[in-house]
Write a protein that holds these residues in place. Structure first.
Motif, PDB file in Angstrom:
ATOM      1  N   TRP A  92      -1.563 -56.026   5.170  1.00  0.00           N
ATOM      2  CA  TRP A  92      -2.348 -55.111   4.325  1.00  0.00           C
ATOM      3  C   TRP A  92      -3.837 -55.356   4.541  1.00  0.00           C
ATOM      4  N   PHE A 147      -5.444 -53.927   7.754  1.00  0.00           N
ATOM      5  CA  PHE A 147      -5.706 -52.492   7.820  1.00  0.00           C
ATOM      6  C   PHE A 147      -6.722 -52.016   6.780  1.00  0.00           C
ATOM      7  N   LEU A 148      -6.760 -52.693   5.621  1.00  0.00           N
ATOM      8  CA  LEU A 148      -7.762 -52.320   4.609  1.00  0.00           C
ATOM      9  C   LEU A 148      -9.171 -52.676   5.094  1.00  0.00           C
ATOM     10  N   THR A 182     -10.211 -50.481   8.022  1.00  0.00           N
ATOM     11  CA  THR A 182     -10.564 -49.119   7.620  1.00  0.00           C
ATOM     12  C   THR A 182     -11.979 -49.043   7.042  1.00  0.00           C
ATOM     13  N   CYS A 195      -5.671 -45.063  10.978  1.00  0.00           N
ATOM     14  CA  CYS A 195      -5.592 -46.225  10.078  1.00  0.00           C
ATOM     15  C   CYS A 195      -5.110 -45.794   8.696  1.00  0.00           C
ATOM     16  N   LEU A 243      -1.808 -47.077   6.721  1.00  0.00           N
ATOM     17  CA  LEU A 243      -1.871 -47.552   5.330  1.00  0.00           C
ATOM     18  C   LEU A 243      -0.916 -46.747   4.447  1.00  0.00           C
ATOM     19  N   LYS A 285       2.508 -48.078   5.132  1.00  0.00           N
ATOM     20  CA  LYS A 285       2.617 -49.427   4.554  1.00  0.00           C
ATOM     21  C   LYS A 285       2.862 -49.300   3.041  1.00  0.00           C
TER      22      LYS A 285
END
Lengths: 85, 85
Positions: free
Chosen positions: A37, A40-41, A44, A73, A77, A80
């Motif tokens: 997590w 990707f957070l 981004t 992205c 997310l 995910k």
């Protein structure tokens, strides 16, 4: 368009389309367990800043690459979140 | 250093350090099954081109970000190879 810009555009295309096989894999396996997590957070948010930076220095490859990467992205997310891994 | 360069450097730091939690997660779970080989291979080639591009337009944030990202991507590829997922 000079060759420097072409290198930038090819670079941008590669670092953007790189996320496509990841999205394909997620859609196939319906699993995002091993994806972080935080990765990707943070990535981004970074891409949004690259986009602003690209607009400010008026470098088209930087802008283009980051718009496309941002969409991919956000897609990852979304998956995910959807698969809640 | 002007504020545009600061935005670029922060962007570069974020899209580079984003890979750290992914590496931490891999080291913890010893699993890279959900990570796509193609994603990290294509991304790494793209990062090498971004590095060349950054050197050519002489933009320090682009160079710095991509050197660091390259090291992290190679680390993830190493683990993906090691765990042979």
């Amino acid at each position: 368009m000079d060759y420097i810009e072409i290198i930038g555009i090819v670079a941008g295309i590669l670092t953007s389309i790189a996320f496509i096989p990841q999205i394909v894999r997620i859609r196939k396996t319906k699993s995002t367990k091993d994806l972080s997590w935080s990765m990707f957070l943070v990535f981004t948010v970074g891409i949004i800043l690259w986009l602003i930076y690209g607009a400010m220095i008026n470098e088209f490859p930087v802008i283009l690459a980051n718009v496309i990467t941002l969409v991919f992205c956000l897609t990852i997310l979304f998956y995910k979140f959807k698969y809640n891994d």
